[in-house]
Design a protein around this motif. Structure first.
Motif, PDB file in Angstrom:
ATOM      1  N   ASN A  58      -4.276   0.006   3.507  1.00  0.00           N
ATOM      2  CA  ASN A  58      -2.823   0.192   3.450  1.00  0.00           C
ATOM      3  C   ASN A  58      -2.189  -0.559   2.283  1.00  0.00           C
ATOM      4  O   ASN A  58      -1.195  -0.102   1.706  1.00  0.00           O
ATOM      5  N   ALA A  62      -0.131   1.492  -0.488  1.00  0.00           N
ATOM      6  CA  ALA A  62       1.252   1.136  -0.824  1.00  0.00           C
ATOM      7  C   ALA A  62       1.428   0.983  -2.326  1.00  0.00           C
ATOM      8  O   ALA A  62       2.428   1.430  -2.895  1.00  0.00           O
ATOM      9  N   GLN A  68      -0.767   6.028   4.138  1.00  0.00           N
ATOM     10  CA  GLN A  68      -1.476   4.916   4.749  1.00  0.00           C
ATOM     11  C   GLN A  68      -2.212   5.390   5.997  1.00  0.00           C
ATOM     12  O   GLN A  68      -2.103   6.549   6.398  1.00  0.00           O
TER      13      GLN A  68
END
Length: 204
Positions: A58, A62, A68
């Motif tokens: 994740n 990002a 994600q």
């Protein structure tokens, strides 16, 4: 019920070849980078550390601006998902997951994340570790009796520079482009097309 045919493509590597043949079909640059990562002390771990995988993936997603994952998404795949990590000095440099079909003896590359967006790390080294992780895993799957390694998609007839780069990356491991034909109900096909136009589904 009326079904809509849809043709897609992927890249498959035949794991029934001997290891020497598989490695010989890699690009020369790939062989050198994999060897360098091993010599530098990159360590490969295949383990069910879901929390570490989700956190690492994740953070990468990002920074990349892509989708994600979550612990529930990992857990719902049960024993069909294999998690793996490339570590250097006990720090995760790259992580990958694979979907496995033990009956058909096919393994499919599913997710990948790495530290290439970190300013304090050498991007070449991160790339080498990521490739070493992939090769270590596909050879392990071969040893476990899997026959096909699916690289997870090929963007045919694309002019998108990013997708062309991904295609080229996968082809340098010696796999072959394969045509896949799927059939969808018309309502599902419409939803799938809308999702792709809105950028809600992957392109490879």
């Amino acid at each position: 019920m009326f079904a809509v045919p849809e043709i897609s493509h992927t890249i498959e590597l035949d794991l029934q070849n001997d290891k020497q043949t598989i490695l010989a079909n890699f690009s020369k640059a790939n062989r050198q980078q994999i060897r360098k990562a091993e010599e530098e002390g990159v360590v490969i771990e295949i383990c069910n550390d879901i929390d570490s995988f989700v956190t690492f993936f994740n953070d990468f997603a990002a920074k990349k601006g892509t989708f994600q994952t979550s612990k529930n998404r990992i857990l719902e795949k049960k024993d069909y998902l294999v998690l793996s990590f490339a570590k250097f000095e006990n720090n995760i440099i790259a992580a990958q997951s694979y979907l496995v079909d033990k009956e058909l003896k096919i393994v499919r590359h599913y997710q990948t994340a790495n530290k290439r967006f970190e300013n304090d790390l050498n991007k070449n080294f991160v790339g080498q570790a990521n490739k070493y992780l992939l090769v270590h895993n596909l050879l392990k799957f071969k040893d476990e009796g899997y026959n096909i390694f699916d690289f997870g998609g090929y963007a045919a007839n694309t002019t998108n520079p990013s997708l062309l780069g991904i295609n080229n990356y996968k082809l340098k491991f010696g796999g072959q482009i394969k045509e896949c034909r799927d059939y969808y109900s018309f309502p599902y096909w419409v939803i799938k097309r809308i999702g792709k136009l809105m950028g809600l589904t992957g392109t490879v």
